[in-house]
Design an enzyme around this catalytic site. Structure first.
Site, PDB file in Angstrom:
ATOM      1  N   PRO A   9       0.687  -1.366  -0.067  1.00  0.00           N
ATOM      2  CA  PRO A   9       0.132  -0.115   0.246  1.00  0.00           C
ATOM      3  C   PRO A   9       0.884   1.361  -0.095  1.00  0.00           C
ATOM      4  O   PRO A   9       1.866   1.270   0.660  1.00  0.00           O
ATOM      5  CB  PRO A   9      -0.870  -0.309   1.273  1.00  0.00           C
ATOM      6  CG  PRO A   9      -0.168  -1.068   2.244  1.00  0.00           C
ATOM      7  CD  PRO A   9       0.545  -2.106   1.113  1.00  0.00           C
ATOM      8  N   ASN A  10       0.305   2.034  -0.929  1.00  0.00           N
ATOM      9  CA  ASN A  10       0.721   3.594  -0.729  1.00  0.00           C
ATOM     10  C   ASN A  10       2.042   3.627  -1.697  1.00  0.00           C
ATOM     11  O   ASN A  10       2.631   4.857  -1.826  1.00  0.00           O
ATOM     12  CB  ASN A  10       1.226   4.183   0.558  1.00  0.00           C
ATOM     13  CG  ASN A  10      -0.169   4.345   1.411  1.00  0.00           C
ATOM     14  OD1 ASN A  10      -1.292   4.782   0.815  1.00  0.00           O
ATOM     15  ND2 ASN A  10      -0.214   3.670   2.436  1.00  0.00           N
ATOM     16  N   ARG A  17       5.450  10.749  -2.317  1.00  0.00           N
ATOM     17  CA  ARG A  17       5.072  10.401  -1.166  1.00  0.00           C
ATOM     18  C   ARG A  17       6.405  10.727  -0.207  1.00  0.00           C
ATOM     19  O   ARG A  17       7.212   9.688  -0.145  1.00  0.00           O
ATOM     20  CB  ARG A  17       4.631   9.028  -0.826  1.00  0.00           C
ATOM     21  CG  ARG A  17       4.369   8.626   0.459  1.00  0.00           C
ATOM     22  CD  ARG A  17       4.220   6.978   0.427  1.00  0.00           C
ATOM     23  NE  ARG A  17       4.129   6.528   1.809  1.00  0.00           N
ATOM     24  CZ  ARG A  17       4.384   5.408   2.307  1.00  0.00           C
ATOM     25  NH1 ARG A  17       4.528   4.462   1.385  1.00  0.00           N
ATOM     26  NH2 ARG A  17       3.886   5.046   3.595  1.00  0.00           N
ATOM     27  N   TYR A  22      11.140   8.220   1.536  1.00  0.00           N
ATOM     28  CA  TYR A  22      11.294   7.100   0.471  1.00  0.00           C
ATOM     29  C   TYR A  22      11.994   7.353  -0.790  1.00  0.00           C
ATOM     30  O   TYR A  22      12.031   6.575  -1.834  1.00  0.00           O
ATOM     31  CB  TYR A  22       9.876   6.889   0.463  1.00  0.00           C
ATOM     32  CG  TYR A  22       9.019   6.421   1.411  1.00  0.00           C
ATOM     33  CD1 TYR A  22       9.595   5.242   2.307  1.00  0.00           C
ATOM     34  CD2 TYR A  22       8.030   7.019   2.023  1.00  0.00           C
ATOM     35  CE1 TYR A  22       8.894   4.765   3.497  1.00  0.00           C
ATOM     36  CE2 TYR A  22       7.449   6.507   3.464  1.00  0.00           C
ATOM     37  CZ  TYR A  22       7.829   5.747   3.974  1.00  0.00           C
ATOM     38  OH  TYR A  22       7.296   5.248   5.129  1.00  0.00           O
ATOM     39  N   ASN A  73       7.351  -5.843  -0.483  1.00  0.00           N
ATOM     40  CA  ASN A  73       7.312  -4.813   0.226  1.00  0.00           C
ATOM     41  C   ASN A  73       5.932  -4.613   0.901  1.00  0.00           C
ATOM     42  O   ASN A  73       5.132  -3.981   0.138  1.00  0.00           O
ATOM     43  CB  ASN A  73       7.769  -3.434  -0.297  1.00  0.00           C
ATOM     44  CG  ASN A  73       8.059  -2.263   0.714  1.00  0.00           C
ATOM     45  OD1 ASN A  73       7.313  -2.592   1.810  1.00  0.00           O
ATOM     46  ND2 ASN A  73       8.639  -1.194   0.402  1.00  0.00           N
ATOM     47  N   ALA A  76       2.797  -0.814   5.538  1.00  0.00           N
ATOM     48  CA  ALA A  76       2.261  -0.340   6.728  1.00  0.00           C
ATOM     49  C   ALA A  76       1.917  -1.970   7.191  1.00  0.00           C
ATOM     50  O   ALA A  76       2.031  -2.224   8.295  1.00  0.00           O
ATOM     51  CB  ALA A  76       1.596   0.520   6.930  1.00  0.00           C
ATOM     52  N   HIS A  79       3.575  -4.286   9.824  1.00  0.00           N
ATOM     53  CA  HIS A  79       3.663  -3.937  11.141  1.00  0.00           C
ATOM     54  C   HIS A  79       2.699  -4.979  11.854  1.00  0.00           C
ATOM     55  O   HIS A  79       2.577  -4.726  13.212  1.00  0.00           O
ATOM     56  CB  HIS A  79       3.940  -2.557  11.407  1.00  0.00           C
ATOM     57  CG  HIS A  79       4.762  -1.820  10.711  1.00  0.00           C
ATOM     58  ND1 HIS A  79       6.304  -2.069  10.749  1.00  0.00           N
ATOM     59  CD2 HIS A  79       4.769  -0.800   9.693  1.00  0.00           C
ATOM     60  CE1 HIS A  79       6.934  -1.592   9.683  1.00  0.00           C
ATOM     61  NE2 HIS A  79       6.019  -0.716   9.055  1.00  0.00           N
ATOM     62  N   ASP A  86       0.699 -15.161   7.609  1.00  0.00           N
ATOM     63  CA  ASP A  86       0.102 -16.785   7.205  1.00  0.00           C
ATOM     64  C   ASP A  86       0.376 -16.979   5.968  1.00  0.00           C
ATOM     65  O   ASP A  86       0.426 -18.060   5.613  1.00  0.00           O
ATOM     66  CB  ASP A  86      -1.348 -16.682   7.937  1.00  0.00           C
ATOM     67  CG  ASP A  86      -1.379 -16.618   9.329  1.00  0.00           C
ATOM     68  OD1 ASP A  86      -0.397 -16.837   9.920  1.00  0.00           O
ATOM     69  OD2 ASP A  86      -2.465 -16.736  10.142  1.00  0.00           O
ATOM     70  N   GLU A  97      11.423 -10.137   2.239  1.00  0.00           N
ATOM     71  CA  GLU A  97      10.968  -8.784   2.570  1.00  0.00           C
ATOM     72  C   GLU A  97      11.939  -7.810   2.361  1.00  0.00           C
ATOM     73  O   GLU A  97      13.028  -7.686   2.755  1.00  0.00           O
ATOM     74  CB  GLU A  97      10.312  -8.586   4.188  1.00  0.00           C
ATOM     75  CG  GLU A  97       9.653  -7.570   4.366  1.00  0.00           C
ATOM     76  CD  GLU A  97       8.936  -7.725   5.793  1.00  0.00           C
ATOM     77  OE1 GLU A  97       7.943  -8.636   5.910  1.00  0.00           O
ATOM     78  OE2 GLU A  97       9.108  -6.650   6.555  1.00  0.00           O
ATOM     79  N   HIS A  99      12.386  -3.186   2.692  1.00  0.00           N
ATOM     80  CA  HIS A  99      11.808  -1.873   2.875  1.00  0.00           C
ATOM     81  C   HIS A  99      12.844  -0.878   2.541  1.00  0.00           C
ATOM     82  O   HIS A  99      13.995  -0.999   2.447  1.00  0.00           O
ATOM     83  CB  HIS A  99      11.716  -1.735   4.299  1.00  0.00           C
ATOM     84  CG  HIS A  99      10.492  -2.768   4.976  1.00  0.00           C
ATOM     85  ND1 HIS A  99       9.424  -2.437   5.066  1.00  0.00           N
ATOM     86  CD2 HIS A  99      10.681  -3.875   5.677  1.00  0.00           C
ATOM     87  CE1 HIS A  99       8.594  -3.270   5.534  1.00  0.00           C
ATOM     88  NE2 HIS A  99       9.688  -4.158   6.070  1.00  0.00           N
ATOM     89  N   SER A 101      12.898   2.184   3.872  1.00  0.00           N
ATOM     90  CA  SER A 101      13.738   3.033   4.551  1.00  0.00           C
ATOM     91  C   SER A 101      14.028   1.905   5.902  1.00  0.00           C
ATOM     92  O   SER A 101      13.646   0.636   5.661  1.00  0.00           O
ATOM     93  CB  SER A 101      12.400   3.896   5.357  1.00  0.00           C
ATOM     94  OG  SER A 101      11.376   2.939   5.804  1.00  0.00           O
ATOM     95  N   ARG A 106      13.087   3.933  12.700  1.00  0.00           N
ATOM     96  CA  ARG A 106      12.294   4.755  12.803  1.00  0.00           C
ATOM     97  C   ARG A 106      11.141   4.654  13.922  1.00  0.00           C
ATOM     98  O   ARG A 106      11.433   4.157  15.082  1.00  0.00           O
ATOM     99  CB  ARG A 106      11.247   4.446  11.533  1.00  0.00           C
ATOM    100  CG  ARG A 106      12.267   4.709  10.336  1.00  0.00           C
ATOM    101  CD  ARG A 106      11.353   4.620   8.939  1.00  0.00           C
ATOM    102  NE  ARG A 106      10.406   5.657   8.769  1.00  0.00           N
ATOM    103  CZ  ARG A 106       9.287   5.559   8.043  1.00  0.00           C
ATOM    104  NH1 ARG A 106       9.485   4.749   7.020  1.00  0.00           N
ATOM    105  NH2 ARG A 106       8.501   6.884   8.012  1.00  0.00           N
ATOM    106  N   ARG A 110       7.070   0.919  13.718  1.00  0.00           N
ATOM    107  CA  ARG A 110       7.449   0.542  12.456  1.00  0.00           C
ATOM    108  C   ARG A 110       8.691  -0.283  12.900  1.00  0.00           C
ATOM    109  O   ARG A 110       9.245  -0.977  11.757  1.00  0.00           O
ATOM    110  CB  ARG A 110       8.020   1.698  11.617  1.00  0.00           C
ATOM    111  CG  ARG A 110       6.928   2.620  11.109  1.00  0.00           C
ATOM    112  CD  ARG A 110       7.424   3.537  10.188  1.00  0.00           C
ATOM    113  NE  ARG A 110       6.377   4.822   9.982  1.00  0.00           N
ATOM    114  CZ  ARG A 110       5.404   4.690   9.285  1.00  0.00           C
ATOM    115  NH1 ARG A 110       5.211   3.745   8.571  1.00  0.00           N
ATOM    116  NH2 ARG A 110       4.778   5.779   9.208  1.00  0.00           N
TER     117      ARG A 110
HETATM  118  C1  DQA Z   1       7.940   0.950   4.154  1.00  0.00           C
HETATM  119  C2  DQA Z   1       8.071   1.201   5.718  1.00  0.00           C
HETATM  120  C3  DQA Z   1       6.552   1.091   6.073  1.00  0.00           C
HETATM  121  O1  DQA Z   1       6.732   1.258   7.624  1.00  0.00           O
HETATM  122  C4  DQA Z   1       5.531   2.076   5.744  1.00  0.00           C
HETATM  123  O2  DQA Z   1       4.372   1.793   5.967  1.00  0.00           O
HETATM  124  C5  DQA Z   1       5.610   2.043   4.127  1.00  0.00           C
HETATM  125  C6  DQA Z   1       7.014   1.682   3.336  1.00  0.00           C
HETATM  126  C7  DQA Z   1       9.160   1.124   3.368  1.00  0.00           C
HETATM  127  O3  DQA Z   1       9.659   0.545   2.171  1.00  0.00           O
HETATM  128  O4  DQA Z   1      10.153   1.779   4.127  1.00  0.00           O
HETATM  129  O5  DQA Z   1       4.917   2.146   3.383  1.00  0.00           O
HETATM  130  O6  DQA Z   1       7.685  -0.570   3.960  1.00  0.00           O
END
Ligand code: DQA
Length: 144
Positions: A9-10, A17, A22, A73, A76, A79, A86, A97, A99, A101, A106, A110
């Site tokens: 998401p996002n 953003r 990021y 990735n 959020a 978390h 699962d 996985e 990320h 950041s 952080r 997070r």
């Molecule tokens: C993220 C870190 C997450 O805490 C955040 O909600 C994201 C991006 C990262 O790629 O650093 O959406 O996954």
């Protein structure tokens, strides 16, 4: 080897953003970096982005029949989504996985990833390079 990259998401808003966290690359530009790295590794890669938890779960389920591994990735969801954790545990293919950041440095909410525990490993804090490193690790691990 076929790898599916799932952006959560996002991440469709990358570039606009919170660029101070990021980075300034768009998702399309990040996907291009991933494609170049995949070519170098001799890996075939597809990239998808989903904002919904269920869509991510379905993508993980579907990947098991068409891909040898996944780089994810979960944004959020990392978390708090035990459902995605699962799903990762429910498939046999290796999942790494990622990320952008450094989540360990952080806000408190997070610092924990409930999804990372279900993965074979995680890469965090290197911006778009996190994806490239994850892809490389996945390719090498699967080769062995
Ligand atoms: C993220 C870190 C997450 O805490 C955040 O909600 C994201 C991006 C990262 O790629 O650093 O959406 O996954």
């Amino acid at each position: 080897m076929r790898v599916l990259v799932i952006h959560g998401p996002n991440l469709n808003l990358l570039g606009e953003r919170q660029p101070e966290i990021y980075g300034s690359l768009t998702l399309a530009e990040v996907n291009e970096l991933i494609a170049v790295a995949a070519r170098d590794l001799g890996v075939s890669v597809d990239c998808v982005q989903h904002n919904g938890e269920g869509e991510i779960i379905n993508a993980i389920h579907d990947a098991r029949s068409s891909y040898d591994g996944v780089v994810i990735n979960p944004g959020a969801f990392s978390h708090y989504s035990y459902a995605i954790a699962d799903a990762i545990s429910s498939v046999q293919i290796p999942i790494v996985e990622v990320h952008l950041s450094n989540i360990a440095g952080r806000e408190a909410h997070r610092r924990i990833s409930v999804t990372a525990a279900s993965c074979i490993g995680s890469v965090s804090g290197f911006g778009p390079l996190s994806y490239v490193l994850a892809l490389r690790a996945l390719a090498q691990k699967t080769e062995n």
